[in-house]
Write an enzyme that holds these catalytic residues in place. Structure first.
Site, short mmCIF file in Angstrom:
data_model
loop_
_atom_site.label_atom_id
_atom_site.label_comp_id
_atom_site.label_asym_id
_atom_site.label_seq_id
_atom_site.Cartn_x
_atom_site.Cartn_y
_atom_site.Cartn_z
N ARG A 159 23.49 -43.31 18.74
CA ARG A 159 24.46 -44.21 18.14
C ARG A 159 24.69 -43.85 16.68
O ARG A 159 23.74 -43.54 15.96
CB ARG A 159 24.00 -45.67 18.24
CG ARG A 159 23.91 -46.20 19.65
CD ARG A 159 25.26 -46.28 20.34
NE ARG A 159 25.13 -46.82 21.69
CZ ARG A 159 24.96 -46.09 22.77
NH1 ARG A 159 24.86 -44.76 22.66
NH2 ARG A 159 24.87 -46.64 23.95
N CYS A 171 29.10 -44.29 19.98
CA CYS A 171 28.24 -43.23 20.50
C CYS A 171 28.37 -41.95 19.68
O CYS A 171 29.41 -41.69 19.07
CB CYS A 171 28.61 -42.92 21.96
SG CYS A 171 28.34 -44.30 23.10
N HIS A 208 34.48 -47.60 21.71
CA HIS A 208 34.37 -46.28 22.33
C HIS A 208 34.70 -45.19 21.31
O HIS A 208 35.60 -45.34 20.49
CB HIS A 208 35.33 -46.14 23.49
CG HIS A 208 34.82 -46.74 24.77
ND1 HIS A 208 33.54 -46.49 25.26
CD2 HIS A 208 35.41 -47.57 25.68
CE1 HIS A 208 33.38 -47.14 26.40
NE2 HIS A 208 34.48 -47.81 26.68
#
Length: 261
Positions: free
Chosen positions: A248, A239, A165
């Protein structure tokens, strides 16, 4: 009396409007507070929980490995063992492959969602568990970094590919864009410490760009980014831009050395 009745009706009408406006303002204020609480939970509380949980897991893995080494006893290693060694040529006769089934030494393949390694990035001050799989509930939302199934394991010929993340749930890869060519990235397992060196960065590509995690990584969206020959690769993905999942960011590295534990 007629004038008085009209005035009373007007006052009652204005009072109703005032109550409606007040009730509407209360609803809006309540919704605002709820939204703020949700944002605080997502951006602060989930980060705190995930980071603390990830730190505990790192310490637990380190204690487990230390205990195993102490249990093996001293003096079992032959002279010259334990030093850092270079990387064998790609395709050399070791027990690792780029198919994702290869693994370092005699280590058993990790179970799904199992944390089995520690990723360390000195430039980012990061030490975070690596778990098998990239599921949100079992891996990423715990603040861990996830290993893409089917890609190589640490030190293996091919591509050891990871995801994490960038925002919320520990956000281990929040500052991944700060990595530069030559930065060190270490992967520790119970058997060895693998040191990779950042080599290239793909600033933005689509979420479906599967070429970035192939055994020989090369973007299928932007073919100018990637490689053409087998090697021991590391891929880090997250991300981008921050607080979105539209694109990405990809960072690639190559294995520099292996140090048995």
């Amino acid at each position: 009396m007629r004038v008085s009745v009209v005035h009373q009706r007007g006052r009652r009408r204005r009072a109703r409007y005032a109550r409606l406006l007040w009730n509407g303002a209360e609803v809006v204020a309540t919704l605002g507070v709820v939204l703020l609480l949700l944002v605080a939970h997502q951006l602060w509380w989930t980060n705190r929980q995930a980071k603390e949980g990830a730190e505990r897991k790192v310490h637990a893995l380190e204690r487990e490995w230390e205990g195993e080494r102490e249990g093996e006893g001293e003096g079992e290693a032959s002279a010259g063992e334990g030093g850092e060694r270079g990387v064998p040529p790609a395709g050399a006769g070791d027990d690792r492959s780029g198919s994702g089934e290869g693994r370092s030494g005699s280590e058993a393949p990790p179970r799904w969602d199992q944390a089995y390694a520690v990723l360390g990035i000195p430039r980012l001050g990061l030490r975070v568990p690596v778990a098998e799989g990239v599921g949100k509930a079992g891996v990423l939302n715990k603040g861990y970094v996830g290993h893409y199934p089917g890609t190589a394991q640490p030190g293996g010929v091919g591509n050891f590919a990871l995801a994490g993340h960038r925002n919320t749930h520990g956000e281990p890869f929040r500052y991944l864009d700060r990595l530069r060519r030559g930065d060190r990235v270490q992967v520790e397992t119970r058997a060895a410490v693998y040191t990779y060196v950042v080599d290239r960065t793909l600033p933005r590509t689509s979420p479906g760009d599967g070429g970035t995690i192939r055994a020989i990584p090369r973007s299928t969206v932007k073919p100018a980014y990637g490689y053409t020959a087998p090697a021991h690769y590391l891929t880090l993905t997250t991300c981008t831009p921050q607080y979105t999942s539209k694109y990405r960011l990809v960072v690639w590295g190559k294995l520099r050395s292996v140090r048995p534990r």
